[in-house]
Structures are given as structure tokens and as C-alpha cells.
Design an enzyme around this catalytic site. Structure first.
Site, PDB file in Angstrom:
ATOM      1  N   ARG A  22       4.999 -15.397  27.079  1.00 38.33           N
ATOM      2  CA  ARG A  22       3.667 -16.032  27.169  1.00 38.33           C
ATOM      3  C   ARG A  22       3.739 -17.351  27.952  1.00 38.33           C
ATOM      4  O   ARG A  22       2.897 -17.634  28.810  1.00 38.33           O
ATOM      5  CB  ARG A  22       3.160 -16.274  25.742  1.00 38.33           C
ATOM      6  CG  ARG A  22       1.871 -17.051  25.632  1.00 38.33           C
ATOM      7  CD  ARG A  22       1.545 -17.154  24.138  1.00 38.33           C
ATOM      8  NE  ARG A  22       0.370 -17.947  23.855  1.00 38.33           N
ATOM      9  CZ  ARG A  22       0.396 -19.257  23.650  1.00 38.33           C
ATOM     10  NH1 ARG A  22       1.527 -19.929  23.741  1.00 38.33           N
ATOM     11  NH2 ARG A  22      -0.722 -19.899  23.356  1.00 38.33           N
ATOM     12  N   GLY A 105      25.273 -11.113  27.491  1.00 35.35           N
ATOM     13  CA  GLY A 105      25.351  -9.989  28.433  1.00 35.35           C
ATOM     14  C   GLY A 105      24.234 -10.052  29.451  1.00 35.35           C
ATOM     15  O   GLY A 105      24.455  -9.864  30.663  1.00 35.35           O
ATOM     16  N   ASP A 128      22.425 -14.381  17.769  1.00 34.57           N
ATOM     17  CA  ASP A 128      23.847 -14.643  17.493  1.00 34.57           C
ATOM     18  C   ASP A 128      24.249 -16.107  17.691  1.00 34.57           C
ATOM     19  O   ASP A 128      25.242 -16.569  17.148  1.00 34.57           O
ATOM     20  CB  ASP A 128      24.739 -13.766  18.383  1.00 34.57           C
ATOM     21  CG  ASP A 128      24.708 -12.303  17.963  1.00 34.57           C
ATOM     22  OD1 ASP A 128      24.182 -12.017  16.879  1.00 34.57           O
ATOM     23  OD2 ASP A 128      25.198 -11.459  18.733  1.00 34.57           O
ATOM     24  N   ARG A 163      26.273 -10.035 -11.544  1.00 35.53           N
ATOM     25  CA  ARG A 163      26.951  -9.262 -10.500  1.00 35.53           C
ATOM     26  C   ARG A 163      27.412 -10.143  -9.354  1.00 35.53           C
ATOM     27  O   ARG A 163      26.864 -11.226  -9.141  1.00 35.53           O
ATOM     28  CB  ARG A 163      25.976  -8.230  -9.920  1.00 35.53           C
ATOM     29  CG  ARG A 163      25.829  -7.004 -10.766  1.00 35.53           C
ATOM     30  CD  ARG A 163      24.764  -6.095 -10.215  1.00 35.53           C
ATOM     31  NE  ARG A 163      24.726  -4.851 -10.971  1.00 35.53           N
ATOM     32  CZ  ARG A 163      23.687  -4.042 -11.017  1.00 35.53           C
ATOM     33  NH1 ARG A 163      22.592  -4.324 -10.362  1.00 35.53           N
ATOM     34  NH2 ARG A 163      23.743  -2.932 -11.721  1.00 35.53           N
ATOM     35  N   GLY A 171      26.014 -10.327  13.614  1.00 34.84           N
ATOM     36  CA  GLY A 171      26.991 -11.183  14.281  1.00 34.84           C
ATOM     37  C   GLY A 171      28.182 -10.334  14.687  1.00 34.84           C
ATOM     38  O   GLY A 171      29.179 -10.243  13.978  1.00 34.84           O
ATOM     39  N   GLU A 188      29.202 -18.355  -2.500  1.00 39.05           N
ATOM     40  CA  GLU A 188      30.534 -18.686  -3.024  1.00 39.05           C
ATOM     41  C   GLU A 188      31.601 -18.581  -1.933  1.00 39.05           C
ATOM     42  O   GLU A 188      32.610 -19.274  -1.969  1.00 39.05           O
ATOM     43  CB  GLU A 188      30.883 -17.759  -4.194  1.00 39.05           C
ATOM     44  CG  GLU A 188      30.423 -18.237  -5.560  1.00 39.05           C
ATOM     45  CD  GLU A 188      28.911 -18.335  -5.690  1.00 39.05           C
ATOM     46  OE1 GLU A 188      28.202 -17.544  -5.047  1.00 39.05           O
ATOM     47  OE2 GLU A 188      28.439 -19.223  -6.427  1.00 39.05           O
ATOM     48  N   LYS A 214      29.760 -18.609 -14.006  1.00 41.66           N
ATOM     49  CA  LYS A 214      28.627 -18.452 -13.086  1.00 41.66           C
ATOM     50  C   LYS A 214      27.913 -17.128 -13.365  1.00 41.66           C
ATOM     51  O   LYS A 214      28.545 -16.145 -13.763  1.00 41.66           O
ATOM     52  CB  LYS A 214      29.096 -18.472 -11.637  1.00 41.66           C
ATOM     53  CG  LYS A 214      29.511 -19.860 -11.141  1.00 41.66           C
ATOM     54  CD  LYS A 214      29.597 -19.866  -9.628  1.00 41.66           C
ATOM     55  CE  LYS A 214      30.030 -21.238  -9.111  1.00 41.66           C
ATOM     56  NZ  LYS A 214      30.001 -21.313  -7.650  1.00 41.66           N
ATOM     57  N   GLU A 223      29.005  -9.097  10.299  1.00 37.22           N
ATOM     58  CA  GLU A 223      29.272  -7.671  10.589  1.00 37.22           C
ATOM     59  C   GLU A 223      30.511  -7.482  11.458  1.00 37.22           C
ATOM     60  O   GLU A 223      31.186  -6.466  11.383  1.00 37.22           O
ATOM     61  CB  GLU A 223      28.058  -7.016  11.279  1.00 37.22           C
ATOM     62  CG  GLU A 223      27.798  -7.527  12.681  1.00 37.22           C
ATOM     63  CD  GLU A 223      26.775  -6.694  13.463  1.00 37.22           C
ATOM     64  OE1 GLU A 223      25.923  -7.309  14.100  1.00 37.22           O
ATOM     65  OE2 GLU A 223      26.858  -5.469  13.443  1.00 37.22           O
ATOM     66  N   GLN A 256      17.005  -8.420   9.918  1.00 37.75           N
ATOM     67  CA  GLN A 256      17.157  -9.817  10.287  1.00 37.75           C
ATOM     68  C   GLN A 256      16.524 -10.178  11.628  1.00 37.75           C
ATOM     69  O   GLN A 256      16.179 -11.314  11.879  1.00 37.75           O
ATOM     70  CB  GLN A 256      18.656 -10.080  10.371  1.00 37.75           C
ATOM     71  CG  GLN A 256      19.036 -11.432   9.896  1.00 37.75           C
ATOM     72  CD  GLN A 256      20.505 -11.595  10.058  1.00 37.75           C
ATOM     73  OE1 GLN A 256      21.275 -10.766   9.601  1.00 37.75           O
ATOM     74  NE2 GLN A 256      20.903 -12.655  10.721  1.00 37.75           N
TER      75      GLN A 256
HETATM   76  P1  ADP Z   1      22.789  -9.691  24.986  1.00 37.33           P
HETATM   77  O1  ADP Z   1      22.131 -10.129  26.236  1.00 37.33           O
HETATM   78  O2  ADP Z   1      21.909  -9.787  23.780  1.00 37.33           O
HETATM   79  O3  ADP Z   1      24.155 -10.321  24.803  1.00 37.33           O
HETATM   80  P2  ADP Z   1      24.161  -7.221  25.821  1.00 37.33           P
HETATM   81  O4  ADP Z   1      25.524  -7.800  25.750  1.00 37.33           O
HETATM   82  O5  ADP Z   1      23.987  -5.853  25.279  1.00 37.33           O
HETATM   83  O6  ADP Z   1      23.045  -8.104  25.086  1.00 37.33           O
HETATM   84  O7  ADP Z   1      23.720  -7.231  27.363  1.00 37.33           O
HETATM   85  C1  ADP Z   1      22.436  -6.788  27.722  1.00 37.33           C
HETATM   86  C2  ADP Z   1      22.510  -6.060  29.027  1.00 37.33           C
HETATM   87  O8  ADP Z   1      22.939  -6.941  30.064  1.00 37.33           O
HETATM   88  C3  ADP Z   1      23.520  -4.913  29.094  1.00 37.33           C
HETATM   89  O9  ADP Z   1      23.019  -3.735  28.511  1.00 37.33           O
HETATM   90  C4  ADP Z   1      23.693  -4.758  30.594  1.00 37.33           C
HETATM   91  O10 ADP Z   1      22.587  -4.098  31.145  1.00 37.33           O
HETATM   92  C5  ADP Z   1      23.635  -6.211  31.049  1.00 37.33           C
HETATM   93  N1  ADP Z   1      25.000  -6.749  31.226  1.00 37.33           N
HETATM   94  C6  ADP Z   1      25.853  -7.150  30.261  1.00 37.33           C
HETATM   95  N2  ADP Z   1      27.021  -7.575  30.785  1.00 37.33           N
HETATM   96  C7  ADP Z   1      26.907  -7.420  32.122  1.00 37.33           C
HETATM   97  C8  ADP Z   1      27.772  -7.657  33.237  1.00 37.33           C
HETATM   98  N3  ADP Z   1      29.007  -8.157  33.069  1.00 37.33           N
HETATM   99  N4  ADP Z   1      27.315  -7.368  34.476  1.00 37.33           N
HETATM  100  C9  ADP Z   1      26.075  -6.877  34.662  1.00 37.33           C
HETATM  101  N5  ADP Z   1      25.212  -6.637  33.640  1.00 37.33           N
HETATM  102  C10 ADP Z   1      25.608  -6.897  32.395  1.00 37.33           C
HETATM  103  O1  F6P Z   2      23.269  -9.422  19.898  1.00 33.11           O
HETATM  104  C1  F6P Z   2      22.457  -9.507  18.784  1.00 33.11           C
HETATM  105  C2  F6P Z   2      22.804  -8.463  17.784  1.00 33.11           C
HETATM  106  O2  F6P Z   2      21.801  -8.499  16.793  1.00 33.11           O
HETATM  107  C3  F6P Z   2      24.191  -8.535  17.161  1.00 33.11           C
HETATM  108  O3  F6P Z   2      24.291  -9.495  16.134  1.00 33.11           O
HETATM  109  C4  F6P Z   2      24.367  -7.132  16.657  1.00 33.11           C
HETATM  110  O4  F6P Z   2      25.715  -6.819  16.507  1.00 33.11           O
HETATM  111  C5  F6P Z   2      23.759  -6.322  17.770  1.00 33.11           C
HETATM  112  O5  F6P Z   2      22.777  -7.156  18.355  1.00 33.11           O
HETATM  113  C6  F6P Z   2      23.145  -5.023  17.324  1.00 33.11           C
HETATM  114  O6  F6P Z   2      22.755  -4.324  18.454  1.00 33.11           O
HETATM  115  P1  F6P Z   2      21.767  -3.093  18.489  1.00 33.11           P
HETATM  116  O7  F6P Z   2      20.389  -3.639  18.240  1.00 33.11           O
HETATM  117  O8  F6P Z   2      21.910  -2.533  19.854  1.00 33.11           O
HETATM  118  O9  F6P Z   2      22.178  -2.172  17.386  1.00 33.11           O
END
Ligand code: ADP
Ligand code: F6P
Length: 323
Positions: A22, A105, A128, A163, A171, A188, A214, A223, A256
Site C-alpha cells: 500500500r 532468499g 525470522d 503439565r 525459525g 523455563e 511450579k 523448529e 504464527q
Molecule cells: P525468504 O525470502 O523468506 O528468505 P526464500 O529463502 O524461500 O524466502 O527465498 C524466496 C525466493 O527467492 C526463492 O524461492 C527463490 O525464488 C529466490 N531466491 C532465493 N535465493 C536465491 C538466490 N541465491 N538466487 C536467486 N534467487 C533466489
Molecule cells: O522464512 C519464514 C518461515 O516462516 C520460516 O520460519 C519457516 O521455516 C518457513 O518460513 C516455512 O516455510 P513454508 O511457508 O514454505 O512452509
């Protein structure tokens, strides 16, 4: 001729992504640009899924979690062929600059496009909180509050039954969410990927909580930890008696990520989105826009990509002192 900015959301969705979209749309329009959205992240970019976005198209979304543009994991985008295809699509759609809202990524992918000569700016967004170049990223605060609500609720039922609970939070590679949930939720113990876990130590903590009278013991597990909730509970099954408490496991998972953004994420996303547009307008692309030391800052992609923000391990000591 009017210039055009495109915006996409990529990777794991995060509450506040809509507020960022937005902001990008409205600030760009305000500055006299046209705007379009790319659906389904890099997959949509390769497939040419562009939609025009006007001020009204982003009405009523600031309070909504997820992303109206959709997101995707797109392994194909790692290839030069797919990246070239994306560049062709951007040129065909007459786009002059691209805003990429996403995590590690996604920003790595954006850097590739920038290295191939396209003006790209990143907006730091992942629950994350492991992205270098932003002390806190879009979605973290909301996701943390959802995890805390789960802890508060678990404590109620745990106390009724005396419990122990293992609560697994998201994560994959980073324990930020788990550690902060543990501190703010008064757990804890906490298990994170950054620190080796001795299940015996966790068993001792649960046992001690029982012996101290407790009513419950809560262990927060990331995770991505070697001993995730499933492995820890399997270990404890063999040592069940000595824990004192009965043990239950809750895996929070994607619950989450699906919340409506709180005030912090809406404001952060609005500010980062606006700043990303300003970078493109100033013709200063190739940066990630983030929140650093209480202000909006840009960090060159070359410094961001390939690095991971480290967790402040000192906070683990705080979590231990406060349990
Ligand atoms: P996030 O951005 O949440 O960390 P991902 O690690 O799954 O999520 O990355 C999202 C997308 O970014 C991947 O599915 C891919 O399309 C792209 N990507 C990730 N790493 C690379 C890379 N080294 N080079 C080009 N594209 C990438
Ligand atoms: O990158 C964020 C995240 O929520 C991670 O904490 C988790 O491991 C992953 O995405 C889960 O990915 P997906 O939604 O593809 O199952």
C-alpha cells in the site's frame, strides 16, 4: 512519459506485507509514477503476471495479514535463464524500477536482477528476523505476539493439569522467535539452532521446576533446532518418569504467520515501503531498506546478501536468569 514502478512480495509471507504494498503504491503515485504489482513473487515475474495498481486497489488492506499479491518459493529463479526471462518481462511491461518485499532468499534474488543491470530496491520483511541490514523486519512483532498468546494460553491449561509443554515456534535457521518468545513469555527453557542442546539439561530444568512446586514448565523450541519438539519429546518418552510433569507438545507452525499486523508492523512497513520508492526516485537502487538503530537506513545489497544477522546470544543468559 510516466515512469513505472513494480512491487512484488516473495518467500514466506509476513504480517505487514500488505501495508508495504500500500505504501509503495500510494507514495509512488504521489510522486507521479505508475505502479503495477507482480503476483506470486518471482514465479509471477517469470510468467509475466503484472497487474496495474491504483490508490483504490490498495484500500482496506493495511489491517490484513498475508499479501494481496501472493507469494511463492520459486527454485527456478536461481537460474540465470529464469532471471533473464524476468528481465525480459520487466522490459515488456515497461517497468523502470522494482521493489522486492521479502527475506534473505528474496533479497538474494533481487541482488541478481540488480547485478544484471535492473534497478531494484529491497524492503526487509520476514518473521525470522535474520536479515542483515535491518534490526527488526516486517512481521516479527506480530508473529511474536501470536506466539506469546499461545504461551499464555498454554500456561493456563498446563497449570490446571500440572503439565510441561514443548511449544515449537517457527525459525528454520534462526532462534530469534524462540528466544524472544521465551523471554517475553517467561518460559523455563529455550532451544535454538544457534546453541547446541543437551536434552539432559532440558530434562533437568523440567524436573527442577516440578520439584520447586511450579504448576507448569514451558519449553520454547525453534523448529530449526537439532532437537526440535518432535525429537525432544521422543527423547523424553524414554525418561518420562523423572520429569515429574506429564508432557505435551504444541507445534504452532503457520498459525504464527497468519495474523493481522499490529501497529508496529503497519508503521514499519509503511515507512520502509515509502523509503524504497524514494530510493528508486533518487535513482539509488541496489540497496535493502531496513530499520537500523532506530532509523530507516539503506544497506548496499553487496553487504546484505550472503550474510546472516547474528543472534545476540547474551539474551540466552537473560532467558536463563528469568526462568
Ligand atoms: P525468504 O525470502 O523468506 O528468505 P526464500 O529463502 O524461500 O524466502 O527465498 C524466496 C525466493 O527467492 C526463492 O524461492 C527463490 O525464488 C529466490 N531466491 C532465493 N535465493 C536465491 C538466490 N541465491 N538466487 C536467486 N534467487 C533466489
Ligand atoms: O522464512 C519464514 C518461515 O516462516 C520460516 O520460519 C519457516 O521455516 C518457513 O518460513 C516455512 O516455510 P513454508 O511457508 O514454505 O512452509
Amino acid at each position: 512519459m510516466t515512469k513505472k514502478i513494480a512491487v512484488l512480495t516473495s518467500g514466506g509471507d509476513a504480517p505487514g506485507m500488505n501495508a508495504a504494498i500500500r505504501s509503495v503504491v500510494r507514495v509512488a503515485l504521489h510522486k507521479g509514477y505508475e505502479v503495477c504489482g507482480v503476483q506470486q513473487g518471482y514465479q509471477g515475474l517469470i510468467d509475466g503476471k503484472f497487474i496495474p495498481l491504483g490508490a483504490r486497489d490498495v484500500g482496506g488492506i493495511i489491517q490484513r495479514g498475508g499479501t494481496i499479491l501472493g507469494s511463492a518459493r520459486c527454485p527456478e529463479f536461481r537460474t540465470r535463464e529464469a532471471q533473464n526471462k524476468a528481465l525480459r518481462r520487466l522490459n515488456q511491461a515497461a517497468v523502470d524500477g522494482l521493489v522486492v518485499v521479502g527475506g534473505n532468499g528474496s533479497q538474494a534474488g533481487a541482488f541478481k536482477l540488480f547485478q544484471l543491470g535492473f534497478p531494484v530496491v529491497g524492503v526487509a520483511s520476514t518473521i525470522d528476523n535474520d536479515l542483515y541490514g535491518s534490526d527488526i523486519t516486517i512481521g516479527v512483532d506480530t508473529a511474536l505476539n501470536i506466539a506469546l498468546e499461545a504461551v499464555d494460553r498454554l500456561k493456563i491449561t498446563a497449570s490446571s493439569h500440572r503439565r510441561a509443554f514443548l511449544l515449537e515456534v517457527m525459525g528454520r535457521d534462526c532462534g530469534y522467535m524462540a528466544l524472544m518468545t521465551a523471554i517475553a513469555g517467561g518460559a523455563e527453557a529455550v532451544v535454538i539452532p544457534e546453541q547446541e542442546c543437551d536434552p539432559e539439561e532440558i530434562a533437568n530444568i523440567i524436573e527442577a521446576a516440578y520439584e520447586h512446586g511450579k504448576a507448569h514448565a514451558i519449553v520454547i523450541v525453534a523448529e530449526g533446532a537439532t532437537y526440535n519438539a518432535q525429537k525432544l519429546s521422543a527423547y523424553f518418552e524414554e525418561h518420562h518418569e523423572r520429569l515429574g510433569f506429564d508432557l505435551r507438545v504444541t507445534i504452532l507452525g503457520h498459525v504464527q504467520r497468519g495474523g493481522n499486523p499490529g501497529a508496529f508492523d503497519r508503521i514499519l512497513a509503511s515507512r520502509l515501503g515509502a523509503s524504497a520508492v524514494e530510493c528508486l526516485v533518487r535513482e539509488e537502487p541496489g540497496v535493502l531498506v531496513g530499520w537500523v538503530k532506530n532509523e530507516i537506513r539503506t544497506t548496499p545489497y553487496a553487504e546484505v546478501v550472503g550474510r546472516k544477522k547474528s543472534l545476540d546470544i547474551q539474551l540466552l543468559q537473560l532467558a536463563k536468569m528469568l526462568d
